[in-house]
Design a protein around this motif. Structure first.
Motif, mmCIF file in Angstrom:
data_model
loop_
_atom_site.group_PDB
_atom_site.id
_atom_site.type_symbol
_atom_site.label_atom_id
_atom_site.label_comp_id
_atom_site.label_asym_id
_atom_site.label_seq_id
_atom_site.Cartn_x
_atom_site.Cartn_y
_atom_site.Cartn_z
ATOM 1 N N GLU A 183 0.862 -1.433 -0.077
ATOM 2 C CA GLU A 183 -0.100 0.158 0.241
ATOM 3 C C GLU A 183 0.612 0.946 0.159
ATOM 4 N N SER A 184 1.786 0.754 0.604
ATOM 5 C CA SER A 184 2.826 2.724 1.067
ATOM 6 C C SER A 184 3.300 2.861 -0.279
ATOM 7 N N VAL A 185 3.973 1.635 -1.329
ATOM 8 C CA VAL A 185 4.592 1.569 -2.491
ATOM 9 C C VAL A 185 3.682 2.396 -3.223
ATOM 10 N N LYS A 186 2.158 1.527 -3.147
ATOM 11 C CA LYS A 186 1.156 2.005 -4.216
ATOM 12 C C LYS A 186 1.417 3.514 -4.626
ATOM 13 N N ILE A 187 1.357 4.263 -2.806
ATOM 14 C CA ILE A 187 1.335 5.720 -2.809
ATOM 15 C C ILE A 187 2.208 6.490 -3.204
ATOM 16 N N LEU A 188 3.340 5.110 -3.203
ATOM 17 C CA LEU A 188 4.846 6.513 -3.419
ATOM 18 C C LEU A 188 4.718 6.523 -5.278
ATOM 19 N N SER A 189 4.474 5.656 -5.724
ATOM 20 C CA SER A 189 4.038 5.871 -6.381
ATOM 21 C C SER A 189 3.350 6.414 -7.991
ATOM 22 N N GLN A 190 2.032 7.399 -6.807
ATOM 23 C CA GLN A 190 2.192 8.535 -7.153
ATOM 24 C C GLN A 190 2.790 9.804 -7.188
ATOM 25 N N LYS A 191 3.619 10.201 -6.481
ATOM 26 C CA LYS A 191 4.438 10.702 -6.382
ATOM 27 C C LYS A 191 5.074 11.368 -7.265
ATOM 28 N N TYR A 192 6.411 9.753 -7.407
ATOM 29 C CA TYR A 192 7.521 9.884 -8.622
ATOM 30 C C TYR A 192 5.969 9.410 -10.723
ATOM 31 N N ASP A 193 5.293 9.298 -10.417
ATOM 32 C CA ASP A 193 4.180 9.715 -11.068
ATOM 33 C C ASP A 193 5.165 8.276 -12.106
ATOM 34 N N LEU A 194 4.846 6.906 -11.470
ATOM 35 C CA LEU A 194 4.618 5.769 -12.101
ATOM 36 C C LEU A 194 3.852 5.085 -11.703
ATOM 37 N N PRO A 195 2.731 4.160 -12.934
ATOM 38 C CA PRO A 195 2.559 3.123 -12.235
ATOM 39 C C PRO A 195 2.736 1.655 -11.821
ATOM 40 N N TYR A 196 2.155 1.006 -10.437
ATOM 41 C CA TYR A 196 2.647 0.234 -9.340
ATOM 42 C C TYR A 196 2.692 -0.875 -10.006
ATOM 43 N N ALA A 197 3.477 -2.003 -9.301
ATOM 44 C CA ALA A 197 2.981 -3.118 -10.189
ATOM 45 C C ALA A 197 3.046 -3.940 -8.758
ATOM 46 N N ASP A 198 2.498 -5.334 -8.491
ATOM 47 C CA ASP A 198 3.086 -5.595 -7.459
ATOM 48 C C ASP A 198 3.257 -7.373 -7.641
ATOM 49 N N LEU A 199 4.359 -7.283 -7.817
ATOM 50 C CA LEU A 199 5.761 -8.801 -7.962
ATOM 51 C C LEU A 199 5.768 -9.395 -6.990
ATOM 52 N N THR A 200 4.753 -9.671 -5.727
ATOM 53 C CA THR A 200 4.724 -10.672 -5.148
ATOM 54 C C THR A 200 3.674 -11.299 -5.220
ATOM 55 N N ILE A 201 2.401 -11.186 -6.387
ATOM 56 C CA ILE A 201 1.816 -11.876 -7.064
ATOM 57 C C ILE A 201 1.536 -12.172 -8.745
ATOM 58 N N LEU A 202 2.411 -10.900 -9.259
ATOM 59 C CA LEU A 202 2.254 -11.463 -10.850
ATOM 60 C C LEU A 202 3.614 -12.131 -11.263
ATOM 61 N N PRO A 203 2.710 -12.853 -12.557
ATOM 62 C CA PRO A 203 3.170 -13.798 -13.347
ATOM 63 C C PRO A 203 5.085 -12.907 -13.749
ATOM 64 N N ILE A 204 6.066 -14.081 -13.110
ATOM 65 C CA ILE A 204 6.726 -13.705 -14.145
ATOM 66 C C ILE A 204 7.597 -14.634 -15.304
ATOM 67 N N GLU A 205 7.949 -13.762 -16.615
ATOM 68 C CA GLU A 205 8.577 -14.243 -17.581
ATOM 69 C C GLU A 205 10.178 -14.368 -17.186
ATOM 70 N N LEU A 206 10.461 -15.641 -17.531
ATOM 71 C CA LEU A 206 11.589 -16.096 -16.640
ATOM 72 C C LEU A 206 12.552 -15.442 -18.075
ATOM 73 N N ASP A 207 12.270 -15.876 -19.346
ATOM 74 C CA ASP A 207 13.467 -14.712 -20.536
ATOM 75 C C ASP A 207 13.680 -14.348 -20.368
ATOM 76 N N ALA A 208 12.099 -13.008 -19.812
ATOM 77 C CA ALA A 208 12.595 -11.586 -19.467
ATOM 78 C C ALA A 208 13.329 -11.172 -18.320
ATOM 79 N N LEU A 209 13.118 -12.150 -17.599
ATOM 80 C CA LEU A 209 14.616 -12.026 -16.314
ATOM 81 C C LEU A 209 15.744 -12.196 -16.432
ATOM 82 N N LYS A 210 16.354 -13.682 -17.452
ATOM 83 C CA LYS A 210 17.563 -13.469 -18.576
ATOM 84 C C LYS A 210 18.109 -11.965 -18.520
ATOM 85 N N ILE A 211 17.344 -10.897 -18.776
ATOM 86 C CA ILE A 211 17.980 -10.161 -19.601
ATOM 87 C C ILE A 211 18.809 -9.410 -19.188
ATOM 88 N N ILE A 212 18.951 -9.186 -17.991
ATOM 89 C CA ILE A 212 20.030 -9.339 -17.160
ATOM 90 C C ILE A 212 20.281 -9.992 -15.513
#
Length: 554
Positions: A23-52
């Motif tokens: 919730e605090s990160v969601k509020i902070l995202s408005q300050k930075y004018d960036l969208p918020y993402a919850d990585l604790t529940i979102l599916p992660i693409e391993l191929d994307a993870l490999k990029i770095i």
């Protein structure tokens, strides 16, 4: 398993804590004018993870969790963090388009843990290998021979397999190799480089290393790891500074494992000026005159690896200007040329040479390059284009310049089209030049003198040949030197033969002539054969008899 009351309370508190964090990160995202993402529940693409790498991700407090083409979604804790900005800049240099999301530390920790699911060999980006410009320069300074590459490969056998592959690739670039061959045997694996058109042994590696190396190559070339009994083709890119070098990968099953060939398409190899092709002065003068014509066709012939693509690209670069439009159709596009429209054959979509050429003509081009004439439809379409105000370049598979017209007749092209459409037929091969550091003077024996004079006597009358006192005969040194990788040769030059389609040849074409008849017309034009061109290069010390005999025959 039942939970004790204390454990239940701890779980509940942990859940509440994570919820508050999100919730605090969601509020902070408005300050930075960036969208918020919850990585604790979102599916992660391993191929994307490999990029770095995991190290880069943790250091920069980021995680790439999705990818669509070049667009990547990247989670970050602080968009102003110095290391974060460095990572984003590096990704943009690699032509990625980052979409930024503010995420929690718990979300990042969850994503970083997924790196453990990725094998060590697969942590670099699929389809691209980054070899720094500094690393290439370092290897070029440190490695001058195949023996030194072999020693370096041995040094990497107990490190990451990525290091081994980078040494092989960087070593091939340092030695200007055109191909890398990896050939498994029953007890070892041989690595060879094609240097100046000839294969040279570089290293022997154990089968255990080969298995890891094969998996790594398949991964970056986007080949299927579990298919071992069928041939596969793929590609990847080596990025060195601002230069991108494409590598084409081919695997072929064999009795002891899969053979791998990596074709290196280095843009440096086609950076050849017209004057550097190796044409005799009168041949270059004839071709230069043909390139200035507004229409007609120039056909070049020769086997794979004879330098046809380099020659045609050199022609395109010579005539290129802002006042003309040049379009190519190739299979595939080997090198990208700035300022020239290049298209690639795609048979599955119906875009073959014939269909593509018809579409190109409607694009109002001045100059057209057709990668290869393979059938009657392509041949006739290309020739009609040359008859309607276009300058057309193409290639054909024949042994020599005189064989071009019989080959077109064999495809079914009407003589009445061939005669006015073609301006010049050309054949070429590539011969190795003697190493200037170790070539040895050749003793002119009586037998050799008579042999040379006999060959010179067969030259057309008006072709200038060097006087005997000007002959400078050399041969490749036995065992060579370190600078030529002990071959005795370094670099290559073309040998050429051309036949101009003048009025005499046009009339001859209408009678459907044999190759021999056209060859006699070439002599009448005072044109020499590739063998004779090679002899002239022997007499001025560029190459030797052994090399000319190997390439164009005795």
């Amino acid at each position: 398993m039942p939970l004790f009351p204390e454990e239940k309370s701890q779980r509940k508190l942990e859940t509440l804590r994570k919820k508050e964090e999100e919730e605090s990160v969601k509020i902070l995202s408005q300050k930075y004018d960036l969208p918020y993402a919850d990585l604790t529940i979102l599916p992660i693409e391993l191929d994307a993870l490999k990029i770095i790498s995991e190290e880069t991700a943790r250091r920069s407090q980021t995680a790439i969790f999705q990818q669509t083409g070049n667009t990547i979604r990247i989670g970050l804790r602080n968009p102003d963090f110095k290391e974060t900005l460095k990572t984003l800049a590096a990704l943009k240099e690699k032509r990625y388009i980052p979409e930024l999301f503010l995420v929690s530390q718990s979300g990042l920790t969850r994503v970083w843990a997924l790196y453990q699911k990725i094998a060590a060999e697969s942590r670099a980006p699929s389809g691209a290998i980054h070899v720094s410009h500094e690393k290439i320069e370092q290897i070029q300074r440190e490695i001058k021979t195949a023996d030194e590459i072999s020693a370096r490969i041995k040094d990497t056998q107990h490190t990451r397999i990525t290091d081994t592959l980078e040494v092989i690739l960087a070593g091939a670039l340092a030695l200007d190799a055109s191909d890398i061959h990896i050939e498994p045997r029953h007890d070892t694996v041989r690595i060879r480089f094609r240097l100046d058109g000839v294969l040279a042994d570089v290293a022997l590696v154990p089968l255990k290393l080969y298995a890891l190396l094969l998996s790594r190559i398949k991964l970056v070339a986007e080949l299927k790891l579990n298919i071992r009994d069928k041939a596969q083709d793929g590609r990847f890119t080596i990025r060195t500074g601002t230069i991108e070098i494409e590598v084409r990968v081919s695997t072929l099953p064999g009795p002891d494992g899969e053979n791998v060939v990596m074709r290196i398409l280095n843009p440096k190899s086609i950076s050849v000026e017209f004057s550097e092709l190796g044409m005799q002065p009168w041949v270059a003068e004839c071709i230069d005159a043909e390139l200035k014509k507004p229409n007609g066709m120039i056909l070049t012939t020769g086997p794979t690896g004879s330098g046809k693509t380099t020659t045609l690209y050199t022609f395109l670069k010579k005539i290129h200007s802002p006042t003309i439009k040049i379009i190519t159709i190739e299979d595939p596009i080997e090198y990208h040329l700035e300022g020239i429209e290049q298209t690639q054959v795609d048979a599955e979509k119906g875009y073959d040479f014939a269909n593509g050429l018809r579409a190109i003509v409607r694009q109002d081009p001045d100059v057209i390059l057709v990668g290869e004439i393979r059938d009657l439809e392509t041949a006739e379409t290309a020739m009609h284009a040359s008859l309607t105000g276009h300058l057309v370049f193409s290639t054909l598979h024949t042994n020599n310049a005189a064989g071009t017209i019989p080959r077109l007749l064999d495809l079914g092209v009407r003589p009445s089209i061939i005669a006015p459409a073609i301006n010049v037929s050309m054949a070429q091969r590539l011969i190795r030049k003697l190493c200037v550091h170790c070539k040895t003077a050749l003793t002119l024996t009586r037998e050799l003198e008579e042999k040379i004079k006999k060959e010179l006597a067969a030259f057309p009358e008006k072709v200038p040949t060097p006087e005997q006192q000007l002959w400078t005969l050399f041969a490749a040194a036995s065992g060579g030197c370190p600078l030529c990788n002990h071959t005795g040769y370094k670099g290559r030059s073309g040998v050429f033969e051309i036949i101009l389609v003048d009025k005499n040849v046009e009339q001859l074409v209408l009678r459907e002539p044999s190759e021999f008849e056209i060859m006699k017309e070439g002599e009448r034009q005072n044109q020499i054969t590739m063998r004779q061109d090679g002899l002239l290069k022997i007499l001025i010390g560029i190459t030797d008899f052994e090399e000319v005999n190997r390439v164009v025959g005795a």
